[in-house]
Write an enzyme that holds these catalytic residues in place. Sequence first.
Site, PDB file in Angstrom:
ATOM      1  N   HIS A  57      -6.768  -5.975  -1.221  1.00 52.54           N
ATOM      2  CA  HIS A  57      -5.655  -5.054  -1.048  1.00 52.54           C
ATOM      3  C   HIS A  57      -4.560  -5.745  -0.250  1.00 52.54           C
ATOM      4  CE1 HIS A  57      -3.764  -1.165  -0.948  1.00 52.54           C
ATOM      5  NE2 HIS A  57      -3.724  -1.156   0.378  1.00 52.54           N
ATOM      6  N   SER A  95       0.838  -1.190   0.000  1.00 56.45           N
ATOM      7  CA  SER A  95       0.000   0.000   0.000  1.00 56.45           C
ATOM      8  C   SER A  95       0.879   1.249   0.000  1.00 56.45           C
ATOM      9  CB  SER A  95      -0.955  -0.055   1.198  1.00 56.45           C
ATOM     10  OG  SER A  95      -1.952   0.924   1.097  1.00 56.45           O
ATOM     11  N   ASP A 144      -8.134  -3.720  -7.278  1.00 56.48           N
ATOM     12  CA  ASP A 144      -7.814  -3.127  -5.981  1.00 56.48           C
ATOM     13  C   ASP A 144      -8.498  -1.765  -5.863  1.00 56.48           C
ATOM     14  OD1 ASP A 144      -6.587  -1.930  -3.734  1.00 56.48           O
ATOM     15  OD2 ASP A 144      -4.691  -2.939  -4.119  1.00 56.48           O
TER      16      ASP A 144
END
Length: 534
Positions: free
Chosen positions: A488, A234, A459
């Site tokens: 994710h 991320s 995502d």
Amino acid sequence: MRTNAIAGAAGTVLAGTLVAGFLAAPTAGAAQAVPGGAAEAKGVKIAAEHAAKTGVQWQDCPADWGFQKPIQCGFVTVPVDYAKPNGRTIKIAVDRVKSTGTASERQGSLVYNPGGPGGSGLRFPTKVTTKNPLYVNIAKAYDFVGFDPRGVGHSAPISCVDPQEFVKAPKPDPVPSSEADKRAQRKLAKEYADGCFERSGDLLPYMTTTNTARDVDVVRAALGEKKLNYLGVSYGTYLGAVYGTLFPTHVRRMIVDSVVNPAQDNIWYKANLEQDIAFEGRFKDWEKWVAQHDDAFHLGATQATVHQNWENLRASAKAKPIGGLVGPAELIGWFQKAAYYDSSWVPVAQTWSKYVAGDEKPLVQAAGPDMADKAGNIASENGNAVYTAVECADAKWPTSWNKWDRDNTRVDRQAPFMTWSNAWMNLPCATWKGPQYNPIEVTTHKGLPQTLIVQSDRDAATPYEGAVELHKRFRGSQLITEKGAGSHGVTGLVNPCINSKVDAYLLTGKLTGGSDVTCTPHATPVPPKATAAK
């Protein structure tokens, strides 16, 4: 792009009791050069050389950190301002578990960042101590190293509001029904920005991704490593991209998973608008799945029906908060988990199903605050403070409310699930009192080795285009696409096509399967056969 409290997390910023800060910060809105010149480069070198000599004084972790042997903890000292390496310093909290293999199998340390900004990586070593099967092979080769980035947790934590005030509920509905609602949210956002300055103004000018990347290089040196092995998820992918740009010859192996689009014009205002659209699509994916399993959840046999029931739930909670605590903002905060992670598909659907069947307690416990959990509330507030501070400082944000209103109104028409809650969360950046820099130009410099990029194509938190963009910028990189999936954080899921290639890269340095690879999706969640009665 936060993972534990990710960019775009729902909920309206709530201002609370403010405590005066210490140092004045530059005027808000003044765009400045990337915080990285000759002075900072020299400062990193000085700090890293000192850290290499000092090392990390590893010892048993403090009891309140929650990590048992064989995990060890320590600190690495870094400058607050790398242009002044002999000036004020802070300590970066680190932990590790040693590699499980033989001396000949060991390849060094693997440093991890889970995202955020504002996420703590200290739990990373527990992937070894809990014997997570996905990490057994690489645990033989690497010490697993986690850290709290500057401002987070045990690393000079910052704060913007009293934590107990921060978590109080119900918060105002983030979807405005009038201009008065918008004015009220704007007031709350400004109060939050002011609170950040008053409580943490001495660190705000230095809460940037570039400075965190410099901290990572000092940690690398303190670990005794000439080159960094890195896994970022991320926001951790953006941290990795910035690190690879600043320190290309210091990278040994790098995996970035669920990628932030690193284009300068995407950081961060545009990124959040694009995120809203992606969340809408993934939320619909979940609604379709719920409808396919209507025999288990009884929430509607079509996506349209499930969605209408969601809208009915929202409206009902707005009229009368569930359990007195859960209104629309809290519902979005809970239901967005289904758009983030497939692992949340069943729990979110089950909780909703039980509520429809007459049991509201699970929903109140899941979506409402726990005022007795003071430690958890402190961590939650801290994570949000760091998220705000880093994103506000990394780039210049629009200061015109008309632009915010126009852009979010437009996006809301096609993506109503997350748009306004995301807007209010980021609006403090419009009145930020710290400096706002120009984002770094992420690119390949001489010495950068091949990197591995992993991404699902649906995502929501970090749309697929981000992986494509970084793939273009990091020459020689390999992109693994999990097609038809949207969870994710891909490397932590069971998908042999991906797991085998991650292991091969970390263990041998080889990118297997050709220049780019497409993998079929991991298994779709399967609901239990019996849930709430219809």
